[in-house]
Design an enzyme around this catalytic site. Structure first.
Site, short mmCIF file in Angstrom:
data_model
loop_
_atom_site.label_atom_id
_atom_site.label_comp_id
_atom_site.label_asym_id
_atom_site.label_seq_id
_atom_site.Cartn_x
_atom_site.Cartn_y
_atom_site.Cartn_z
N GLU A 46 73.57 -35.41 -31.93
CA GLU A 46 74.93 -34.89 -32.12
C GLU A 46 75.70 -35.32 -30.88
O GLU A 46 75.47 -34.81 -29.80
CB GLU A 46 74.87 -33.37 -32.28
CG GLU A 46 76.09 -32.81 -32.98
CD GLU A 46 77.12 -32.35 -31.99
OE1 GLU A 46 78.00 -33.18 -31.65
OE2 GLU A 46 77.05 -31.20 -31.56
N CYS A 71 82.48 -30.82 -28.29
CA CYS A 71 82.36 -32.18 -28.86
C CYS A 71 83.35 -32.39 -30.00
O CYS A 71 83.76 -33.52 -30.24
CB CYS A 71 80.93 -32.48 -29.26
SG CYS A 71 80.19 -31.14 -30.16
N GLU A 109 86.14 -40.34 -25.19
CA GLU A 109 85.99 -38.88 -25.13
C GLU A 109 86.19 -38.43 -23.68
O GLU A 109 85.48 -38.88 -22.78
CB GLU A 109 84.61 -38.47 -25.61
CG GLU A 109 84.43 -36.96 -25.60
CD GLU A 109 83.08 -36.51 -26.14
OE1 GLU A 109 82.05 -37.03 -25.68
OE2 GLU A 109 83.07 -35.62 -27.00
N LYS A 167 64.78 -28.59 -23.01
CA LYS A 167 65.30 -28.96 -21.69
C LYS A 167 66.78 -28.65 -21.62
O LYS A 167 67.61 -29.31 -22.24
CB LYS A 167 65.09 -30.45 -21.38
CG LYS A 167 65.26 -30.67 -19.87
CD LYS A 167 65.71 -32.04 -19.45
CE LYS A 167 67.17 -32.32 -19.57
NZ LYS A 167 68.04 -31.57 -18.64
P1 ADP Z 1 77.28 -34.93 -20.11
O1 ADP Z 1 77.60 -36.38 -19.91
O2 ADP Z 1 78.27 -34.22 -20.90
O3 ADP Z 1 76.79 -34.23 -18.88
P2 ADP Z 1 74.80 -35.75 -21.08
O4 ADP Z 1 74.77 -36.45 -22.38
O5 ADP Z 1 74.70 -36.55 -19.84
O6 ADP Z 1 76.07 -34.89 -21.09
O7 ADP Z 1 73.69 -34.63 -21.01
C1 ADP Z 1 73.23 -33.86 -22.07
C2 ADP Z 1 71.76 -33.57 -21.85
O8 ADP Z 1 71.05 -34.79 -21.81
C3 ADP Z 1 71.44 -32.87 -20.53
O9 ADP Z 1 70.39 -31.94 -20.75
C4 ADP Z 1 70.97 -34.02 -19.65
O10 ADP Z 1 70.11 -33.62 -18.61
C5 ADP Z 1 70.23 -34.87 -20.66
N1 ADP Z 1 70.06 -36.27 -20.26
C6 ADP Z 1 70.86 -37.03 -19.46
N2 ADP Z 1 70.36 -38.27 -19.33
C7 ADP Z 1 69.22 -38.33 -20.07
C8 ADP Z 1 68.25 -39.35 -20.37
N3 ADP Z 1 68.35 -40.57 -19.86
N4 ADP Z 1 67.23 -39.03 -21.18
C9 ADP Z 1 67.12 -37.80 -21.73
N5 ADP Z 1 67.98 -36.81 -21.49
C10 ADP Z 1 69.03 -37.05 -20.68
#
Ligand code: ADP
Length: 500
Positions: free
Chosen positions: A273, A307, A404, A198
């Site tokens: 990570e 990161c 961060e 994904k």
């Molecule tokens: P950022 O905050 O830097 O945008 P995220 O940690 O929100 O990074 O996103 C990293 C990945 O995790 C993306 O592919 C996002 O769609 C996915 N993601 C965000 N929320 C969830 C969740 N509740 N469960 C699983 N995947 C998620």
């Protein structure tokens, strides 16, 4: 800044790609979402919509997991000899190499980074990663174990094997979209797993193209499935799916926690990570010509959306003024622009949401008493541009020092001695990376073991290699990626014990 018309200059293959309905890849076929929904993808350098992509949700995730499960059990994949799997992975690497310029252009358009960087870091890194991991299928060895079993008279012969963990959900972020996908998919393929990938909703384009190239390379259908969508939809559905055996995630610590909770249902294996607040430590004896440029690139590379970004600059007090002035001069001198403009040195941030978040942090720092030596605000132009920012007069308790930011913002603080700087380096909840800039081996060897971080660089920063374990201490993650340590996390160890 010049005005720039990026879409007109795209390579024909990318014009065609963007004009197509971009579906998800499930069981070897590109399909629309079950719901028929799509979402828009934007060019962060102009703010304009560039593509429309199928929006996966729980129903699509379920189909993709079923396809991955079937492919995992099918002899076409599970019975494939190690050498044949290696050859397939090399073929995929060759196809990515043959399409490298197109992929780099697509990544630059979607993510914002300069196209040269996309080519020489993201795409080249992906090719290298696949080739490194393609060496592993024939090297996944077990051991023979000298078993004693003191309470039984029998003699035993025991050995271990390493078996693929199963169906792996790969949830990746938007900062290095293609390369992060490779970091997860490649070891999964090397060990004989199958995957559902994904991509982040901000940057789904190269993952879809990657999925197409996987099919072209000739992998059996269902081995690699790609489901674009949002975190709360497709991401959460994958993390909680009862037939997923492992989830491997790169992203924020906050979402890492949600994934962990969702994974608890079937106790799937989890590799995380997560975030960082990595210090770059400049000692009194450092070669400042090297350290100043190194510290600037440690934070401003990829607009700070890394990161392991060196987001805390800890400088021996004797060098403080010279270093912060040097880093600020570099920060003010970068040529900002659209990623596809060949003159661009730094691109935009990935999205409106991200630049608002970063600017919010800078405002909070200034309100807490920090001072900006350079940058500090969003630029008045189309797209999400921010001049790199150096904050001084910062103190350990401030939000900008603890959290961060994930943008081009560095906080600088002076230190007087080695004990003080080790404590300062360890004074956040994170432990991903750190760099030490010194010419003194004794200082380096005193600091490296004292710093709680998964990677400590010396006179360099952000150096990552397929063979070198990478991951976080503390709240920066669970497990390691890369090298043998990373590969093994896609396997289960089986002990076989024979009574002779
Ligand atoms: P950022 O905050 O830097 O945008 P995220 O940690 O929100 O990074 O996103 C990293 C990945 O995790 C993306 O592919 C996002 O769609 C996915 N993601 C965000 N929320 C969830 C969740 N509740 N469960 C699983 N995947 C998620």
């Amino acid at each position: 800044m010049t005005t720039f018309a990026p879409l007109d200059m795209l390579r024909p293959a990318n014009k065609d790609f963007l004009a197509r309905p971009l579906g998800m890849i499930i069981d070897g076929v590109q399909v629309p979402a079950q719901s028929g929904k799509t979402f828009d993808v934007f060019d962060p350098g102009s703010g304009r919509q560039i593509a429309r992509v199928a929006e996966g949700d729980a129903a699509d995730v379920d189909l993709a997991v079923k396809a991955a499960r079937r492919a995992f059990q099918d002899k076409a994949w599970s019975g494939m000899k190690a050498h044949a799997r290696e050859r397939l992975m090399h073929r995929l690497a060759d196809l990515i190499e043959a399409n490298a310029d197109e992929l780099a252009e697509l990544e630059s358009l979607d993510q914002g980074k300069p196209v040269g960087m996309a080519r020489h870091v993201d795409v080249a890194g992906t090719i290298d990663y696949l080739r490194y991991m393609a060496g592993w299928p024939s090297k996944l060895e077990g051991s023979t174990i000298p078993v004693s079993v003191p309470y039984m008279p029998n003699r035993f012969f025991a050995y271990t094997t390493r078996e693929a963990v199963g169906v792996v959900a790969c949830i990746v972020p938007w900062n290095f979209p293609l390369m992060m996908a490779a970091w997860k998919v490649a070891p999964a393929l090397a060990t004989g797993c199958t995957v559902v990938l994904k991509p982040a909703e901000q940057t789904p384009l190269t993952a879809i193209r990657f999925g197409e190239l996987v099919m072209e390379a000739g992998f059996p259908a269902g081995v690699v499935n790609v489901v674009p969508g949002f975190g709360a939809g497709a991401g959460a559905a994958l993390a909680r799916h009862p037939d997923v055996d492992k989830v491997t995630f790169t992203g924020s610590t906050e979402v890492g926690r949600l994934i962990l909770q969702a994974a608890a249902g079937n106790l799937k294996k989890v590799t995380l990570e997560l975030g960082g607040k990595s210090p770059a430590i400049i000692c009194d004896d450092a070669d400042l010509d090297i350290a100043i440029g190194g510290a600037a690139m440690a934070i401003f590379f990829n607009q700070g959306q890394v990161c392991t970004a060196g987001s805390r600059l800890l400088i021996h007090k004797r060098n403080f003024d010279k270093v912060v002035e040097g880093v600020s001069a570099i920060a003010s001198g970068f040529k900002l622009g659209h990623g596809l403009d060949p003159e661009t040195q730094l691109g935009p941030l990935v999205s409106r949401e991200q630049i608002d978040r970063v600017c919010g942090y800078v405002k909070s720092g200034l309100a807490d008493g920090a001072r900006a030596l350079s940058g500090g605000t969003m630029l008045e132009r189309d797209g999400y541009f921010m001049q790199p920012t150096v904050l001084v007069d910062t103190r350990p308790g401030m939000k900008v020092v603890q959290e961060e930011i994930f943008g081009p913002v560095v906080v600088a603080m002076p230190f007087s001695d080695m004990d003080e700087v080790a404590a300062l380096a360890n004074s956040t909840e994170f432990g991903l990376g750190a760099s030490i800039w010194t010419r003194d081996l004794n200082k380096m060897h005193a600091l490296a073991p004292a710093i709680k971080a998964g990677t400590v660089w010396v006179n360099c920063h952000n150096v990552v290699d397929a063979a070198m374990p990478f991951g976080g201490f503390k709240q920066s993650g669970w497990g390691r990626e890369h090298g043998k340590a990373g590969v093994e996390l896609y396997t289960e160890t089986k002990s076989v014990c024979i009574s002779l």
